[in-house]
Design an enzyme around this catalytic site. Structure first.
Site, PDB file in Angstrom:
ATOM      1  N   ARG A 175      -8.472  -0.470   5.191  1.00  0.00           N
ATOM      2  CA  ARG A 175      -7.631   0.582   4.617  1.00  0.00           C
ATOM      3  C   ARG A 175      -6.298   0.019   4.135  1.00  0.00           C
ATOM      4  NH1 ARG A 175      -6.486   5.266   8.465  1.00  0.00           N
ATOM      5  NH2 ARG A 175      -5.185   5.746   6.681  1.00  0.00           N
ATOM      6  N   LYS A 217       0.840  -1.211   0.000  1.00  0.00           N
ATOM      7  CA  LYS A 217       0.000   0.000   0.000  1.00  0.00           C
ATOM      8  C   LYS A 217       0.871   1.256   0.000  1.00  0.00           C
ATOM      9  CE  LYS A 217      -1.501   1.480   4.110  1.00  0.00           C
ATOM     10  NZ  LYS A 217      -1.238   2.854   4.562  1.00  0.00           N
ATOM     11  N   ASN A 218       1.891   1.269   0.873  1.00  0.00           N
ATOM     12  CA  ASN A 218       2.669   2.493   1.058  1.00  0.00           C
ATOM     13  C   ASN A 218       3.670   2.756  -0.075  1.00  0.00           C
ATOM     14  OD1 ASN A 218       1.229   3.170   3.268  1.00  0.00           O
ATOM     15  ND2 ASN A 218       2.762   2.473   4.770  1.00  0.00           N
ATOM     16  N   ARG A 261      -4.048  10.333   5.450  1.00  0.00           N
ATOM     17  CA  ARG A 261      -2.806  11.091   5.577  1.00  0.00           C
ATOM     18  C   ARG A 261      -2.027  11.106   4.257  1.00  0.00           C
ATOM     19  NH1 ARG A 261       0.791  14.189   8.873  1.00  0.00           N
ATOM     20  NH2 ARG A 261       2.896  13.624   8.292  1.00  0.00           N
ATOM     21  N   CYS A 311      -4.349   7.949  10.647  1.00  0.00           N
ATOM     22  CA  CYS A 311      -4.518   7.083  11.818  1.00  0.00           C
ATOM     23  C   CYS A 311      -4.475   7.880  13.113  1.00  0.00           C
ATOM     24  CB  CYS A 311      -3.377   6.085  11.871  1.00  0.00           C
ATOM     25  SG  CYS A 311      -3.326   4.999  10.479  1.00  0.00           S
ATOM     26  N   ILE A 332       8.839   6.143  17.223  1.00  0.00           N
ATOM     27  CA  ILE A 332       8.423   7.007  16.108  1.00  0.00           C
ATOM     28  C   ILE A 332       7.156   7.809  16.425  1.00  0.00           C
ATOM     29  CG2 ILE A 332       7.942   7.099  13.611  1.00  0.00           C
ATOM     30  CD1 ILE A 332      10.633   5.825  14.020  1.00  0.00           C
ATOM     31  N   ARG A 389       0.300  14.196  13.920  1.00  0.00           N
ATOM     32  CA  ARG A 389       0.909  13.990  12.598  1.00  0.00           C
ATOM     33  C   ARG A 389       1.131  15.355  11.958  1.00  0.00           C
ATOM     34  NH1 ARG A 389      -0.468   8.678  10.779  1.00  0.00           N
ATOM     35  NH2 ARG A 389       1.194   8.836   9.251  1.00  0.00           N
ATOM     36  N   ASP A 395       5.393   0.001  11.923  1.00  0.00           N
ATOM     37  CA  ASP A 395       4.141  -0.616  11.458  1.00  0.00           C
ATOM     38  C   ASP A 395       4.021  -2.086  11.873  1.00  0.00           C
ATOM     39  OD1 ASP A 395       3.434   1.758  10.317  1.00  0.00           O
ATOM     40  OD2 ASP A 395       4.014   1.213   8.281  1.00  0.00           O
TER      41      ASP A 395
HETATM   42  C1  EPZ Z   1       4.742   6.605   6.785  1.00  0.00           C
HETATM   43  O1  EPZ Z   1       4.036   7.632   7.476  1.00  0.00           O
HETATM   44  C2  EPZ Z   1       3.758   5.493   6.597  1.00  0.00           C
HETATM   45  N1  EPZ Z   1       2.620   5.989   5.828  1.00  0.00           N
HETATM   46  C3  EPZ Z   1       3.298   4.985   7.946  1.00  0.00           C
HETATM   47  O2  EPZ Z   1       2.455   3.879   7.747  1.00  0.00           O
HETATM   48  C4  EPZ Z   1       4.515   4.547   8.763  1.00  0.00           C
HETATM   49  O3  EPZ Z   1       4.091   4.188  10.053  1.00  0.00           O
HETATM   50  C5  EPZ Z   1       5.529   5.683   8.853  1.00  0.00           C
HETATM   51  O4  EPZ Z   1       5.847   6.168   7.527  1.00  0.00           O
HETATM   52  C6  EPZ Z   1       6.830   5.283   9.524  1.00  0.00           C
HETATM   53  O5  EPZ Z   1       7.415   4.200   8.835  1.00  0.00           O
HETATM   54  C7  EPZ Z   1       2.679   6.037   4.516  1.00  0.00           C
HETATM   55  O6  EPZ Z   1       3.674   5.707   3.882  1.00  0.00           O
HETATM   56  C8  EPZ Z   1       1.436   6.493   3.818  1.00  0.00           C
HETATM   57  P1  EPZ Z   1       6.822   9.793   9.055  1.00  0.00           P
HETATM   58  P2  EPZ Z   1       4.612   9.082   7.580  1.00  0.00           P
HETATM   59  O7  EPZ Z   1       6.644  11.158   8.511  1.00  0.00           O
HETATM   60  O8  EPZ Z   1       5.496   9.346   6.421  1.00  0.00           O
HETATM   61  C9  EPZ Z   1       7.304  13.144  12.360  1.00  0.00           C
HETATM   62  C10 EPZ Z   1       0.481   2.660   7.884  1.00  0.00           C
HETATM   63  O9  EPZ Z   1       0.033   2.031   8.866  1.00  0.00           O
HETATM   64  N2  EPZ Z   1       6.968  14.215  11.406  1.00  0.00           N
HETATM   65  O10 EPZ Z   1       7.952   8.959   8.551  1.00  0.00           O
HETATM   66  O11 EPZ Z   1       3.473  10.003   7.818  1.00  0.00           O
HETATM   67  C11 EPZ Z   1       6.102  12.265  12.712  1.00  0.00           C
HETATM   68  O12 EPZ Z   1       5.268  12.873  13.657  1.00  0.00           O
HETATM   69  C12 EPZ Z   1       1.062   4.041   8.062  1.00  0.00           C
HETATM   70  O13 EPZ Z   1       0.486   2.209   6.744  1.00  0.00           O
HETATM   71  C13 EPZ Z   1       7.100  15.534  11.781  1.00  0.00           C
HETATM   72  O14 EPZ Z   1       7.465  15.824  12.911  1.00  0.00           O
HETATM   73  O15 EPZ Z   1       5.477   8.980   8.858  1.00  0.00           O
HETATM   74  C14 EPZ Z   1       6.796  11.038  13.231  1.00  0.00           C
HETATM   75  O16 EPZ Z   1       7.147  11.187  14.573  1.00  0.00           O
HETATM   76  C15 EPZ Z   1       0.751   4.606   9.395  1.00  0.00           C
HETATM   77  N3  EPZ Z   1       6.792  16.510  10.870  1.00  0.00           N
HETATM   78  C16 EPZ Z   1       8.082  10.968  12.388  1.00  0.00           C
HETATM   79  O17 EPZ Z   1       8.204  12.248  11.773  1.00  0.00           O
HETATM   80  C17 EPZ Z   1       6.376  16.230   9.611  1.00  0.00           C
HETATM   81  O18 EPZ Z   1       6.127  17.168   8.835  1.00  0.00           O
HETATM   82  C18 EPZ Z   1       8.099   9.920  11.321  1.00  0.00           C
HETATM   83  O19 EPZ Z   1       6.871   9.898  10.637  1.00  0.00           O
HETATM   84  C19 EPZ Z   1       6.263  14.879   9.215  1.00  0.00           C
HETATM   85  C20 EPZ Z   1       6.563  13.880  10.140  1.00  0.00           C
END
Ligand code: EPZ
Length: 426
Positions: free
Chosen positions: A405, A24-25, A97, A121, A334, A126, A312
């Site tokens: 989802r 999916k991702n 998201r 989620c 994370i 986020r 995940d």
């Molecule tokens: C991706 O989310 C995945 N989603 C998530 O999978 C996955 O859990 C995550 O990466 C970590 O591997 C998709 O690919 C659609 P991040 P993402 O930005 O990119 C902080 C699932 O279940 N952050 O890597 O949104 C954030 O709060 C989903 O399929 C900021 O601070 O995650 C977190 O602590 C859920 N500011 C950290 O970065 C920002 O602008 C990492 O999150 C963006 C993120």
């Protein structure tokens, strides 16, 4: 949409082979990237899941010609010849998201994009600050008015050097896509190294982009004026594969997880083996054997960006840990809200102590008992299914929209390996 639930009768022996779908991702990002090109893109192995359908809805509303075989196949074709809008649909964007990844290609191609704060989620705050700072660095103006972000770069984006203060998967992917059509060179530093990021970059390069360093923390993108057409196969879903492997461990079964890429699952395989589960790998499958293993050893996990233990898989792994001998620890580094779901597991009989929002102690082995439970998000939903499969008696999982989802027809595929799970109207 009718409310549905899963009813699971636990304690059945699982065996056989279960096939992994496309990730999916990875699919979501490649679909979004189609906005960068006027030519035809053909994407295969696309999973038939809610988030993909909603992304296609967003793309259609922007004017992308989309056709798909998803109800019986796995192919999507897209052609973004004429983009008719630069505003993302509010209702859908607030639900997923991943809508955020459309903003990069749209801004790069059209010089403008309007969107609400994205949903997703319930796994913690986020924020999107990294995206916004990145866009500003690429020369866009950012304005927030009445709950909508307006980004403008009327003369196009220009290359820049961007350092990510935290490693973010979607921010890396989105800014990488935006930079593909920017003037000059962009450097992304402290970029995410996830296999989905590298696969996206490889495909963009096949369509004419000039990206290098993907798969490492330093990605360089030399802007080009346009992208051509292409065909791409979505990579196997490592989260699905890992969940099935953990399911075999938790239920003390022998399962072959087929059509996956074990090279993306080192951290998970290492955990399973350390506890005493046998794992055999081929290039595209894993056979996980936990049959007859009574005293699997407690082990701890710390979630981390790739190639560390992926967040995940934290939830399905925690269910597995409840079945090990002794105390295991889970350190979720994370997302701060991503352990809340364990309260449902405690209601099923798990012995879990919460140390703080990021850490729990799990004592095992615990006999889980069937309960009425609610799935808070995609991955916790899969974990609760695994818990239901090992529990005594009947478990009902509510809010399975969250599971749909991310997992295609999960109940049918689990019945194929012997699980007793039914989808019923709530
Ligand atoms: C991706 O989310 C995945 N989603 C998530 O999978 C996955 O859990 C995550 O990466 C970590 O591997 C998709 O690919 C659609 P991040 P993402 O930005 O990119 C902080 C699932 O279940 N952050 O890597 O949104 C954030 O709060 C989903 O399929 C900021 O601070 O995650 C977190 O602590 C859920 N500011 C950290 O970065 C920002 O602008 C990492 O999150 C963006 C993120």
């Amino acid at each position: 949409m009718p409310q549905e639930k899963f009813v699971i009768r636990g304690g059945k022996n699982l065996s056989g082979t279960i096939r992994v779908k496309g990730a999916k991702n990875n699919a979501l990002k490649v679909l979004a990237a189609s906005l960068l090109s006027k030519e035809l893109w053909t994407i295969t192995r696309v999973p038939f899941v809610e988030d993909v359908l909603r992304t296609l809805e967003l793309l259609r509303a922007l004017g992308v010609e989309v056709s798909d075989t998803l109800s019986g196949g796995d192919i999507v074709t897209l052609r973004a010849k004429n983009i008719i809008s630069t505003t993302l649909d509010t209702e859908v964007s607030k639900r997923i998201r991943a809508s955020m990844v459309l903003t990069g290609p749209l801004l790069a191609r059209m010089g403008e994009v309007v969107f609400p704060h994205p949903g997703g989620c319930v796994i913690g705050e986020r924020p999107i600050d990294i995206f916004l700072k990145g866009y500003e660095a690429l020369g866009a103006s950012v304005e927030l008015s009445k709950g909508f972000y307006h980004l403008r770069a009327k003369n196009g984006l220009r290359g820049s050097s961007i350092f990510f203060p935290v490693v973010s998967v979607t921010a890396t992917e989105t800014l990488m896509m935006a930079a593909v059509l920017a003037r000059g060179t962009t450097m992304l530093k402290n970029a995410a190294m996830e296999p989905e990021v590298a696969a996206l970059a490889d495909f963009l390069n096949a369509c004419g982009a000039r990206i290098s360093g993907h798969g490492t923390p330093h990605i360089a993108i030399e802007g080009v004026s346009e992208l051509g057409g292409g065909t791409f196969q979505v990579i196997p879903d490592r989260i699905e594969a890992g969940s099935f492997a953990l399911m075999a461990g938790a239920t003390r079964s022998r399962l072959t997880v087929a059509d996956c890429n074990p090279a993306h699952l080192d951290a998970l395989i290492s955990l399973l083996q350390d506890t005493g589960v046998e794992v055999e790998k081929t290039e595209s499958s894993l056979t996980v054997d936990a049959t007859g293993r009574k005293n699997l050893k407690a082990r701890s996990i710390i979630t981390h960006e790739y190639p560390g233990f992926v967040t995940d898989l934290q939830a399905p792994a925690a269910v597995f840990l409840t079945q090990l001998e002794g105390e295991s620890r889970v350190f979720e580094t994370i997302f701060e809200g991503r352990l809340n779901w364990t309260q449902e597991l405690v209601r099923m009989g798990a012995r879990i102590t919460v140390a703080d929002p990021h850490r729990i102690f799990v004592n095992g082995p615990a006999q889980l008992r069937g309960r009425e439970i609610t799935s808070p998000d995609i991955r916790a939903g899969m974990a609760l299914i695994i818990a239901g499969l090992i529990a005594e008696g009947e478990t009902t999982v509510h809010n399975i929209y969250q599971i749909d989802r991310g997992y295609e027809k999960i109940e049918e595929r689990l019945r194929g390996i012997g699980a007793d799970i039914q989808r019923v109207n709530a």
